[in-house]
Design a protein around this motif. Structure first.
Motif, mmCIF file in Angstrom:
data_model
loop_
_atom_site.group_PDB
_atom_site.id
_atom_site.type_symbol
_atom_site.label_atom_id
_atom_site.label_comp_id
_atom_site.label_asym_id
_atom_site.label_seq_id
_atom_site.Cartn_x
_atom_site.Cartn_y
_atom_site.Cartn_z
ATOM 1 N N ILE A 1 -3.807 10.236 4.107
ATOM 2 C CA ILE A 1 -5.220 9.871 4.286
ATOM 3 C C ILE A 1 -5.889 10.963 5.110
ATOM 4 O O ILE A 1 -5.319 11.435 6.108
ATOM 5 C CB ILE A 1 -5.333 8.525 5.045
ATOM 6 N N LYS A 56 1.973 1.658 -3.420
ATOM 7 C CA LYS A 56 0.853 1.947 -4.337
ATOM 8 C C LYS A 56 0.338 3.379 -4.162
ATOM 9 O O LYS A 56 0.124 4.083 -5.140
ATOM 10 C CB LYS A 56 -0.279 0.942 -4.078
ATOM 11 N N PHE A 57 0.191 3.807 -2.916
ATOM 12 C CA PHE A 57 -0.410 5.122 -2.685
ATOM 13 C C PHE A 57 0.677 6.202 -2.577
ATOM 14 O O PHE A 57 0.658 7.046 -1.711
ATOM 15 C CB PHE A 57 -1.310 5.084 -1.438
ATOM 16 N N ILE A 77 -10.980 2.902 6.753
ATOM 17 C CA ILE A 77 -10.125 2.173 5.818
ATOM 18 C C ILE A 77 -9.835 0.734 6.258
ATOM 19 O O ILE A 77 -9.434 -0.084 5.448
ATOM 20 C CB ILE A 77 -8.765 2.898 5.584
ATOM 21 N N GLY A 84 -7.206 -5.449 1.819
ATOM 22 C CA GLY A 84 -5.868 -5.562 2.415
ATOM 23 C C GLY A 84 -5.803 -5.138 3.873
ATOM 24 O O GLY A 84 -5.289 -5.886 4.725
ATOM 25 N N LEU A 85 -6.322 -3.943 4.186
ATOM 26 C CA LEU A 85 -6.209 -3.470 5.573
ATOM 27 C C LEU A 85 -7.136 -4.242 6.505
ATOM 28 O O LEU A 85 -6.826 -4.429 7.686
ATOM 29 C CB LEU A 85 -6.522 -1.971 5.654
ATOM 30 N N THR A 137 -8.660 -4.175 -4.032
ATOM 31 C CA THR A 137 -9.953 -4.784 -3.687
ATOM 32 C C THR A 137 -10.571 -4.178 -2.432
ATOM 33 O O THR A 137 -11.731 -4.424 -2.108
ATOM 34 C CB THR A 137 -9.758 -6.285 -3.407
ATOM 35 N N GLY A 138 -9.786 -3.430 -1.661
ATOM 36 C CA GLY A 138 -10.309 -2.861 -0.410
ATOM 37 C C GLY A 138 -10.357 -3.896 0.711
ATOM 38 O O GLY A 138 -11.105 -3.732 1.670
ATOM 39 N N ASP A 158 5.186 5.973 5.285
ATOM 40 C CA ASP A 158 5.517 6.306 3.890
ATOM 41 C C ASP A 158 5.428 7.809 3.673
ATOM 42 O O ASP A 158 5.001 8.553 4.574
ATOM 43 C CB ASP A 158 4.601 5.540 2.925
ATOM 44 N N GLN A 203 -13.682 -1.053 1.895
ATOM 45 C CA GLN A 203 -13.695 0.408 1.952
ATOM 46 C C GLN A 203 -12.430 0.936 1.285
ATOM 47 O O GLN A 203 -11.324 0.613 1.690
ATOM 48 C CB GLN A 203 -13.756 0.915 3.403
ATOM 49 N N ARG A 204 -12.638 1.757 0.242
ATOM 50 C CA ARG A 204 -11.501 2.329 -0.467
ATOM 51 C C ARG A 204 -11.747 3.831 -0.596
ATOM 52 O O ARG A 204 -12.887 4.266 -0.669
ATOM 53 C CB ARG A 204 -11.370 1.720 -1.876
ATOM 54 N N LEU A 205 -10.680 4.604 -0.649
ATOM 55 C CA LEU A 205 -10.869 6.055 -0.702
ATOM 56 C C LEU A 205 -10.537 6.621 -2.085
ATOM 57 O O LEU A 205 -10.887 7.759 -2.377
ATOM 58 C CB LEU A 205 -9.973 6.750 0.339
ATOM 59 N N ASN A 206 -9.851 5.821 -2.907
ATOM 60 C CA ASN A 206 -9.377 6.385 -4.185
ATOM 61 C C ASN A 206 -9.978 5.632 -5.360
ATOM 62 O O ASN A 206 -10.461 4.520 -5.200
ATOM 63 C CB ASN A 206 -7.857 6.288 -4.233
ATOM 64 N N ASN A 229 0.844 -1.216 0.000
ATOM 65 C CA ASN A 229 0.000 0.000 0.000
ATOM 66 C C ASN A 229 0.873 1.257 0.000
ATOM 67 O O ASN A 229 0.582 2.227 -0.695
ATOM 68 C CB ASN A 229 -0.883 0.038 1.242
HETATM 69 P P1 ADP Z 1 -6.743 -1.560 -1.289
HETATM 70 O O1 ADP Z 1 -5.312 -1.216 -1.104
HETATM 71 O O2 ADP Z 1 -6.943 -2.849 -1.967
HETATM 72 O O3 ADP Z 1 -7.552 -0.469 -1.845
HETATM 73 P P2 ADP Z 1 -6.772 -1.655 1.563
HETATM 74 O O4 ADP Z 1 -7.744 -2.291 2.474
HETATM 75 O O5 ADP Z 1 -5.374 -2.128 1.607
HETATM 76 O O6 ADP Z 1 -7.364 -1.806 0.133
HETATM 77 O O7 ADP Z 1 -6.781 -0.110 1.822
HETATM 78 C C1 ADP Z 1 -8.024 0.555 1.975
HETATM 79 C C2 ADP Z 1 -7.874 1.995 1.561
HETATM 80 O O8 ADP Z 1 -7.060 2.696 2.498
HETATM 81 C C3 ADP Z 1 -7.158 2.183 0.273
HETATM 82 O O9 ADP Z 1 -8.036 2.049 -0.825
HETATM 83 C C4 ADP Z 1 -6.638 3.594 0.394
HETATM 84 O O10 ADP Z 1 -7.651 4.524 0.081
HETATM 85 C C5 ADP Z 1 -6.301 3.703 1.846
HETATM 86 N N1 ADP Z 1 -4.874 3.432 2.089
HETATM 87 C C6 ADP Z 1 -4.326 2.285 2.533
HETATM 88 N N2 ADP Z 1 -2.990 2.399 2.695
HETATM 89 C C7 ADP Z 1 -2.680 3.668 2.351
HETATM 90 C C8 ADP Z 1 -1.470 4.418 2.306
HETATM 91 N N3 ADP Z 1 -0.308 3.888 2.665
HETATM 92 N N4 ADP Z 1 -1.532 5.718 1.900
HETATM 93 C C9 ADP Z 1 -2.708 6.265 1.568
HETATM 94 N N5 ADP Z 1 -3.885 5.617 1.574
HETATM 95 C C10 ADP Z 1 -3.885 4.327 1.960
#
Ligand code: ADP
Length: 502
Positions: free
Chosen positions: A436, A405-406, A444, A463-464, A460-461, A431, A449-452, A402
């Motif tokens: 966020i 990726k972010f 999250i 991971g966390l 897939t939303g 990072d 639940q995804r924010l982007n 993540n």
């Molecule tokens: P995914 O990565 O598959 O979208 P996650 O459950 O891992 O799903 O994360 C949920 C959401 O939390 C992400 O879609 C993103 O919006 C936010 N997020 C997670 N990790 C980070 C990060 N390191 N920096 C910014 N936003 C993050």
């Protein structure tokens, strides 16, 4: 007796104080003095007096010597002994401020050598007695205050036995306001009455209180227990003790509300456990069973694309791409969902694992992405912890991928560290990415639940949510500290001790 009668009394006129009498007074332990009521001069003091005062004050004014005053004491008893109480002994108590001692004084008018009437005082030191009296009063007051204001109900009882010394009843001797509140019994209705009269059915109640109390009052000892008392439809926590044979005290607490909420929590937990199991089962079956048809879709769309590539127009190819992409995403979703559902069911028992090794493996897995994105990874030396190695690796992997990726336009830098705090290790994956909005810091971690947007940041939303499940399974916590455009710091804890009760 008035003064004339006193003078006429042969006993008083003939009984003039003589030296023998005075020398006898010297032998007494009490303090004795004789003074002239007109001049207040001390005419005689006994040995007890000179010993207590440390000198012989004969000839000095009694108020000066005794009370360090410059004129007669306002509480002087002369007006009693020479007037209304003449011939009688006036007994009173006072604290002598000069010596800081309490005395019980017996004052009387007597005849002096020369026939004049003089004041005779015998003072017994009652300081010890007074101190005990004060202590007793003080402790009585304190007891009373405690009795009335204590937050537990308190009652005192006498047990009643049959001829075989078997408990059959008890009597209420005293009870405080809280006892009334907790039981609904009113002091004026129950005092000196038998329990069987005050609480019909007590002898049949399952808690068998009469026996329990009676045995303690008979045999001594004490006991604390919780019980449901049917006649009052309430739960109590009660302590019973016996300070005196056949008598016993009880302190009670009404714990009905506590019991109700405990029961509610138990039920909710049970329901939660069942629904969690059902959910896990559902997620597992659904994702497992979805794999097969999905594989079919994927392979047939690939076949379509491969074999009919020349015959399908551009629009058709685009549709096939959409279908392939959809199937690919669904495959990922199902895989993640399967992983999610397996966390509790397929987890390993905790054992001591080396976090540096776990991290090295994960970084090796992610090497290609790290290289492609030119990510800089700084990691401190990590501790050994009790954990499920594979699952802990999964947490690192999700957080690090993540963090990559972010990222924003800057080169991604990730710092991985761990601090020891009290009973836990606190890990941090920080990072310098897009950050966020703090208002989403809880959301999250919820599954899906995804924010982007997906096009920019695929995922897939789950991971966390997986990280949270794993950390919780290890009895730890996970949280994020972040601001938009300020990077993110993901923290999670793993307890130092192995509490593999999962
Ligand atoms: P995914 O990565 O598959 O979208 P996650 O459950 O891992 O799903 O994360 C949920 C959401 O939390 C992400 O879609 C993103 O919006 C936010 N997020 C997670 N990790 C980070 C990060 N390191 N920096 C910014 N936003 C993050």
């Amino acid at each position: 007796m008035d003064k004339a009668n006193f003078d006429n009394n042969p006993l008083n006129t003939t009984t003039k104080t003589n030296d023998l009498q005075l020398s006898l007074l010297d032998e007494m332990e009490d303090l004795i003095y004789i003074s002239n009521p007109e001049t207040y001069e001390l005419l005689f003091v006994n040995k007890g007096f000179t010993d207590a005062w440390g000198y012989n004050p004969i000839g000095e004014k009694c108020y000066k010597v005794l009370q360090n005053r410059n004129k007669p004491c306002p509480f002087c008893t002369n007006h009693y002994i020479f007037n209304e109480e003449i011939g009688k002994t006036h007994v009173w108590e006072l604290k002598n401020e000069v010596r800081q001692r309490w005395y019980r004084c017996s004052d009387k008018a007597i005849r002096w050598h020369d026939g004049s009437l003089v004041r005779f005082e015998l003072a017994s030191d009652i300081t010890k007695l007074k101190e005990t009296e004060f202590l007793l009063k003080d402790s009585k007051e304190k007891y009373q205050m405690l009795f009335l204001s204590m937050s537990e109900g308190f009652a005192y009882h006498e047990a009643i036995y049959d001829t075989n010394k078997h408990p059959i009843d008890f009597i209420y001797l005293d009870l405080n306001p809280k006892f009334e509140e907790f039981t609904g019994l009113k002091k004026e209705n129950v005092l000196n009455k038998k329990a069987t009269e005050c609480i019909p059915g007590i002898e049949k109640s399952k808690s068998n209180l009469i026996e329990k109390f009676g045995f303690i009052a008979r045999d001594g000892g004490e006991s604390t227990f919780e019980f449901y008392f049917e006649p009052f439809k309430s739960w109590y926590n009660i302590s019973v003790f016996s300070p005196e044979k056949n008598f016993f005290g009880t302190t009670i607490e009404n714990i009905t509300e506590k019991k109700k909420s405990e029961q509610k929590i138990k039920e909710t937990l049970e329901e939660l456990k069942i629904s969690n199991q059902e959910l896990e089962q559902f997620a597992y079956v659904a994702s497992h069973d979805l794999q097969e048809p999905l594989r079919m879709i994927s392979s047939f769309t690939s076949l379509l694309k491969k074999n009919y590539h020349d015959t399908i127009d551009e629009k058709g190819k685009m549709y096939i791409d959409y279908a392939t992409d959809g199937a690919f995403r669904m495959q990922n979703l199902i895989n993640d969902l399967l992983d999610f559902s397996r966390i509790s069911t397929r987890g390993e028992k905790s054992k001591l694992c080396n976090c540096n090794e776990i991290l090295d493996n994960i970084l090796a897995n992610l090497q290609q992405t790290i290289n492609e994105t030119k990510t800089v990874i700084n990691n401190k030396k990590l501790p050994n912890v009790y954990a499920d190695q594979i699952q802990l690796g999964r947490v690192f992997q999700n957080l690090i991928s993540n963090a990559i990726k972010f990222r924003d336009e800057k080169l991604p830098t990730i710092n991985i560290s761990c601090e020891e705090k009290d009973n836990e290790h606190v890990f941090c994956v920080a990072d310098n990415g897009i950050g966020i909005d703090p208002k989403y810091k809880e959301k999250i971690f919820v599954i899906f639940q995804r924010l982007n947007n997906r096009a920019e940041y695929p995922g897939t939303g789950i991971g966390l949510a997986i990280c949270k499940r794993i950390v919780n399974r290890h009895k730890g916590r996970i949280w994020v500290e972040s601001e938009i455009n300020q990077g993110s710091k993901f923290y999670f804890t793993i307890p130092k001790h192995n509490n593999d009760e999962r």
